[in-house]
Design a protein around this motif. Structure first.
Motif, PDB file in Angstrom:
ATOM      1  N   GLY A 478       8.208 -52.370 -32.152  1.00 41.22           N
ATOM      2  CA  GLY A 478       6.783 -52.377 -31.896  1.00 41.22           C
ATOM      3  C   GLY A 478       6.109 -53.668 -32.315  1.00 41.22           C
ATOM      4  N   GLU A 479       6.743 -54.457 -33.218  1.00 40.91           N
ATOM      5  CA  GLU A 479       6.100 -55.655 -33.752  1.00 40.91           C
ATOM      6  C   GLU A 479       6.747 -56.947 -33.288  1.00 40.91           C
ATOM      7  OE1 GLU A 479       7.340 -53.159 -35.951  1.00 40.91           O
ATOM      8  OE2 GLU A 479       5.434 -52.124 -35.651  1.00 40.91           O
ATOM      9  N   GLY A 480       7.996 -56.927 -33.019  1.00 42.53           N
ATOM     10  CA  GLY A 480       8.680 -58.161 -32.640  1.00 42.53           C
ATOM     11  C   GLY A 480      10.129 -57.883 -32.330  1.00 42.53           C
ATOM     12  N   ALA A 481      10.952 -58.928 -32.325  1.00 40.15           N
ATOM     13  CA  ALA A 481      12.357 -58.774 -31.988  1.00 40.15           C
ATOM     14  C   ALA A 481      13.115 -58.124 -33.137  1.00 40.15           C
ATOM     15  CB  ALA A 481      12.946 -60.137 -31.673  1.00 40.15           C
ATOM     16  N   LEU A 501      13.631 -65.661 -24.129  1.00 35.91           N
ATOM     17  CA  LEU A 501      13.318 -64.229 -24.116  1.00 35.91           C
ATOM     18  C   LEU A 501      11.920 -63.979 -24.674  1.00 35.91           C
ATOM     19  CD1 LEU A 501      14.413 -61.317 -23.646  1.00 35.91           C
ATOM     20  CD2 LEU A 501      15.136 -61.349 -26.031  1.00 35.91           C
ATOM     21  N   ASP A 502      11.599 -64.594 -25.807  1.00 36.47           N
ATOM     22  CA  ASP A 502      10.254 -64.418 -26.378  1.00 36.47           C
ATOM     23  C   ASP A 502       9.184 -64.950 -25.437  1.00 36.47           C
ATOM     24  OD1 ASP A 502      11.400 -63.291 -28.558  1.00 36.47           O
ATOM     25  OD2 ASP A 502      11.032 -64.960 -29.933  1.00 36.47           O
ATOM     26  N   ASP A 503       9.474 -66.075 -24.818  1.00 33.80           N
ATOM     27  CA  ASP A 503       8.532 -66.642 -23.852  1.00 33.80           C
ATOM     28  C   ASP A 503       8.337 -65.689 -22.674  1.00 33.80           C
ATOM     29  OD1 ASP A 503       6.869 -68.908 -23.202  1.00 33.80           O
ATOM     30  OD2 ASP A 503       8.261 -69.345 -21.565  1.00 33.80           O
ATOM     31  N   PRO A 603       7.798 -54.283 -25.227  1.00 35.59           N
ATOM     32  CA  PRO A 603       8.090 -55.459 -26.069  1.00 35.59           C
ATOM     33  C   PRO A 603       6.858 -56.319 -26.324  1.00 35.59           C
ATOM     34  CG  PRO A 603       9.786 -55.187 -24.405  1.00 35.59           C
ATOM     35  CD  PRO A 603       8.706 -54.202 -24.064  1.00 35.59           C
ATOM     36  N   ARG A 604       6.710 -56.739 -27.571  1.00 36.28           N
ATOM     37  CA  ARG A 604       5.672 -57.676 -27.990  1.00 36.28           C
ATOM     38  C   ARG A 604       6.310 -58.713 -28.907  1.00 36.28           C
ATOM     39  NH1 ARG A 604       0.610 -57.012 -25.332  1.00 36.28           N
ATOM     40  NH2 ARG A 604       0.433 -54.799 -24.820  1.00 36.28           N
ATOM     41  N   VAL A 605       5.698 -59.880 -29.004  1.00 33.99           N
ATOM     42  CA  VAL A 605       6.212 -60.940 -29.870  1.00 33.99           C
ATOM     43  C   VAL A 605       5.086 -61.413 -30.777  1.00 33.99           C
ATOM     44  CG1 VAL A 605       7.105 -63.293 -29.959  1.00 33.99           C
ATOM     45  CG2 VAL A 605       7.984 -61.698 -28.254  1.00 33.99           C
TER      46      VAL A 605
END
Length: 872
Positions: A478-481, A501-503, A603-605
């Motif tokens: 829920g918060e990041g990778a 992937l984050d991008d 997904p969120r980063v």
């Protein structure tokens, strides 16, 4: 309506001019049935009209349409159209009762043209929209000749009771008898037809009910500007529609439909509008017992009393426009019974967050909802609107049962798959028609297959290695990778793909927030290509059993994170494929994870791992590899043949390429060395040639002299691309600048949007960045040692093919056998490179022969070589 090419009878009519003996207006029309309703003739005030003598008669027609006259004639003079305005004439059917007391005159109209006909237009306000509007402006009488069935009313003589589309011959005969027929013809032109049955449409003026729009228009424009329109051009269309819309015609003359609740009183003039069933019941004097539905025809039996004079009132016969129903949806549907029944609950749902339909709904559903909402609440009923173009077949034709190109949903879902259809729709450019069919679906399937192949690779190798992801898998989603697995040390390639992937996660979130699924789909497709064709392609050996354990764990953890993030990104688009992959990648490893991908957080980063410098380095390496492959293709040297070196130049800093990146380039291109050079002239000769078409006329006798100077290299090249030679400055358009490869080199240059390949001279293009200013030169000299290594690679490739044909698994180890002529080249290559070949093909033993054998002639020159394998 739809427009089709139809064949119509056309007619040229001589209409006698009052007060001018034997003088006539020559008029042309393609709708003979409308002549019985003629009210006026229209001319363009500024056109020139000829006065022509033909067969003893004087005819008036536009000066540029005289070719419609098929007999010898004499032009006597001409007059301006404005001089004809007001002239009286005798109509074609003045003898009819319906035409009694009709006065015919010539009127001005700027829409009259000379492209067809005679430049004099027959006007029947009761039979056409444009004629009606002109008649309204000029106060012309409106005569409607036909009823709802298309048959003539009483009062039209021989035409009474006949259908309008069947009276052409009757009209021709009547005009011929009266001496008013000049000639008839057939014309093929585009004409509106019924979209259902293809019948030609007849226009007739009728009385209808309208809502005046002048007062509400500015309020609707203001409300529309508060909406987020996707694409923005749809908002422009809505604004244009509102600026130009007429009053809203809300009535329809149909047998069945929602009734308009208007009850006029013929005695006192009261107009009663009934607002509810309860009010109708309280006012009814008869017919309520038989009212089984609140629709026509049952409603027509209800009579109510007039509250003013106690008279008995009947409802008007018209039913309402269906868009009245559609437009009130924001008030009638949300909440518990809608706006009137539970306004507090309704308010929780109003306005709608998002509405989607095709572009044509700008003037229909989007418009009617906006109209109702502004009328009731003075605001838009929706915050955002997404609109799209039409759905066509893959050739760009409308899909129709009659054309045989319609594709039904069940058939498409079975043949192409629901996820393929969803990905096709979601990736569509909203401003273009969607070309739907099995061809475009196959293109989408190939994109999805790339992802499936990456997934299959991971599953195969992870099962073989017994690799498991760290648990719990859902932690941090829920918060990041997810955190790195076991604190593994990642390579540059791992960090690059995770940054990508984050991008991607950030981009997909941003595009979906903007209701832009097409860019999100394109970004995911692009990432899968990066994952498959660079990360996995370059890192396959890292997943093998004999790879270093830490490096193998880092590779598995990185690829697993990419895949589990991708399936959650793709879940709204391809729910079934995403679910299947999630169950295997996540639930099979962690039974405590969410039971469905659709229950996991999107997904969120928070802290992106994207490194622009690393990304630029990898992209530069990939660009060099792409040019290197092009150079190999140009030289016709297969990738399995090692080569000495690749020289690279361009507008970039060579420090961008680390040793790790240089190793990737040499491995991918199968070369010994990458050399960085400063100037492109170190890789190719620059050639400047004059453009004879431009310089020949300009230089005259000096042209051969300048040509020779350029060929001998006596020139200077300026940064802007101009050339200074022998006291002249030649612009880029006046010369051709090219690069020619050096001997035993293959030169390839990237020039912006195009790529120029070596062997032949390539034109130098404009350079704007290192991506658009890159050149490579491939050293194509092959030494005996390089040739032997290339042959060893070819043997390894043959053995790998045999492994697949024999049905061996990736984890299976083999015995390798070979037979080659003694002291031959094949024997030497196999002996000197045997250890390398064993490593590549997973051979733990070498024998004279094994159970699965194949023999090739010409694998190595003309020698016969037998290779055999079996599972160890």
């Amino acid at each position: 309506d739809s427009y089709r090419e139809v064949v119509h009878p056309s007619i040229y009519v001589k209409m006698p001019i009052e007060g001018h003996e034997r003088e006539h207006f020559l008029v042309w029309t393609t709708t003979p049935w409308t002549l019985a309703a003629n009210a006026a003739l229209a001319v363009h005030p500024d056109l020139e009209y000829a006065r022509v003598e033909l067969n003893g008669d004087i005819l008036y027609l536009s000066a540029k349409t005289l070719d419609v006259l098929k007999e010898p004639h004499q032009v006597l003079g001409s007059v301006k159209g404005s001089e004809l305005v007001g002239w009286r004439y005798r109509g074609p059917f003045d003898e009819l009762d319906a035409q009694k007391d009709m006065e015919h005159r010539v009127v001005p109209w700027d829409a009259v043209g000379e492209e067809e006909g005679t430049g004099i237009v027959h006007i029947a306000p009761g039979c056409g929209a444009e004629d009606f509007v002109l008649g309204e402006e000029l106060g012309l009488p409106v005569l409607v000749p036909i009823d709802e069935d298309g048959c003539y009313y009483p009062g039209f003589g021989l035409l009474t009771g006949l259908h309008a589309q069947q009276v052409a011959d009757t009209v021709f005969a009547s005009l011929r008898e009266k001496g008013m027929l000049y000639r008839t013809d057939q014309i093929e032109h585009r004409y509106p037809t019924c979209w259902r049955c293809g019948e030609q449409i007849l226009f007739r003026a009728v009385s209808e009910w309208f809502i005046s729009c002048d007062e509400i228009r500015p309020r609707m424009l203001a409300a529309a500007r508060t909406v987020e329109w996707t694409p923005p051009s749809v908002g422009k269309r809505m604004e244009d529609w509102l600026n130009n819309m007429g009053d809203w015609c809300i009535s329809r003359k149909r047998y069945w439909g929602l009734p308009l609740p208007f009850y006029p009183c013929g005695q006192c003039g009261t107009m009663l509008v009934v607002g509810s069933v309860e009010e109708l019941r309280s006012l009814a004097v008869s017919g309520m017992d038989e009212l089984s539905e609140l629709h026509r025809p049952w409603i027509d039996g209800v009579r109510i009393r007039c509250p003013q004079c106690e008279g008995s009132l009947e409802r008007i016969t018209e039913v309402g426009d269906c868009w009245l129903d559609a437009g009130i949806v924001p008030f009638s549907t949300p909440g518990d019974g809608g706006y009137l029944h539970d306004p507090d609950e309704w308010a929780k749902w109003y306005p709608a967050a998002w509405v989607s339909e095709m572009r044509e709904q700008v003037r229909l559903w989007f418009y009617s909802m906006l109209f109702m909402s502004v009328a009731l609440k003075d605001r838009s009923p929706y915050r955002a609107v997404l609109s799209y173009e039409k759905l066509m077949d893959e050739q760009g034709r409308p899909m129709h049962k009659s054309l045989g190109n319609a594709i039904w949903f069940d058939e498409a879902a079975n043949r192409m798959g629901a996820d393929v259809m969803r990905w096709l729709y979601a990736g569509q450019n909203l401003q273009r028609n969607l070309l739907f069919g099995y061809g475009p679906a196959e293109e989408v399937r190939r994109h999805i297959l790339t992802l499936w192949n990456v997934y299959s690779f991971f599953i195969t190798y992870a099962d073989t290695a017994g690799w498991q992801p760290p648990l719990p898998l859902g932690e941090g989603w829920g918060e990041g990778a997810p955190p790195d697995a076991h604190g593994v040390r990642r390579t540059k390639m791992d960090n690059w793909i995770l940054g990508r992937l984050d991008d991607l996660v950030n981009l997909v979130n941003a595009r979906l927030e903007a209701y832009d699924s097409a860019d999100a789909v394109e970004a995911m497709d692009s990432f899968v290509e990066d994952l498959s064709n660079w990360y996995l392609r370059r890192g396959r050996r890292r997943f093998a059993l004999d790879a270093a354990l830490d490096d193998r764990n880092a590779a598995f953890a990185t690829l697993h994170e990419c895949l589990t993030t991708l399936v959650r990104l793709m879940a709204p688009f391809m729910p079934f494929l995403a679910e299947q992959m999630y169950q295997n990648l996540v639930r099979s490893c962690d039974p405590n994870a969410e039971e469905s991908v659709h229950l996991t957080p999107f997904p969120r980063v928070e802290h992106s791992r994207f490194d622009p410098n690393l990304d630029q380095e990898i992209e530069l390496g990939r660009a060099i590899v792409a040019l290197g492959r092009a150079a190999r293709s140009e030289a016709k040297i297969p990738i399995r043949q090692p080569l000495p070196a690749l020289s690279v130049t361009g507008e970039f800093r060579s420090t961008l390429l680390s040793e790790e990146s240089l190793t990737e380039i040499t491995d991918e291109l199968n070369i010994r060395e990458v050399r960085m050079v400063e100037h492109v002239e170190q890789l190719a000769r620059r050639i400047v040639r004059p453009n004879p078409r431009v310089l020949g006329p300009k230089l005259g006798k000096r042209f051969p002299e300048i040509d020779r100077a350029l060929r001998e290299g006596h020139y200077d090249l300026d940064p802007d691309g101009s050339v200074r030679v022998d006291g002249l400055v030649l612009d880029r358009e006046e010369v051709t600048i090219a690069l020619e490869p050096l001997e035993q080199q293959t030169f390839v240059q990237h020039t912006g949007q195009s790529r120029v390949t070596g062997g032949e001279a390539g034109e130098v293009g404009e350079r704007t960045s290192w991506r658009a200013a890159l050149a490579v030169s491939l050293d194509t000299r092959i030494t005996p040692e390089l040739r032997a290594e290339g042959l060893a690679r070819q043997i390894a490739h043959r053995v790998q093919t045999m492994r697949k044909e024999a049905g061996l698994q990736v984890s299976d180890r083999i015995r390798l056998g070979y037979v080659a002529p003694a002291s031959g080249q094949a024997e030497q290559v196999l002996a000197s490179h045997l250890a390398w070949i064993q490593e590549q093909v997973g051979a733990v033993q070498v024998a004279a022969s094994a159970s699965y054998q194949q023999t090739w002639m010409g694998l190595l020159d003309d020698e016969e070589v037998s290779l055999s394998i079996e599972k160890a």
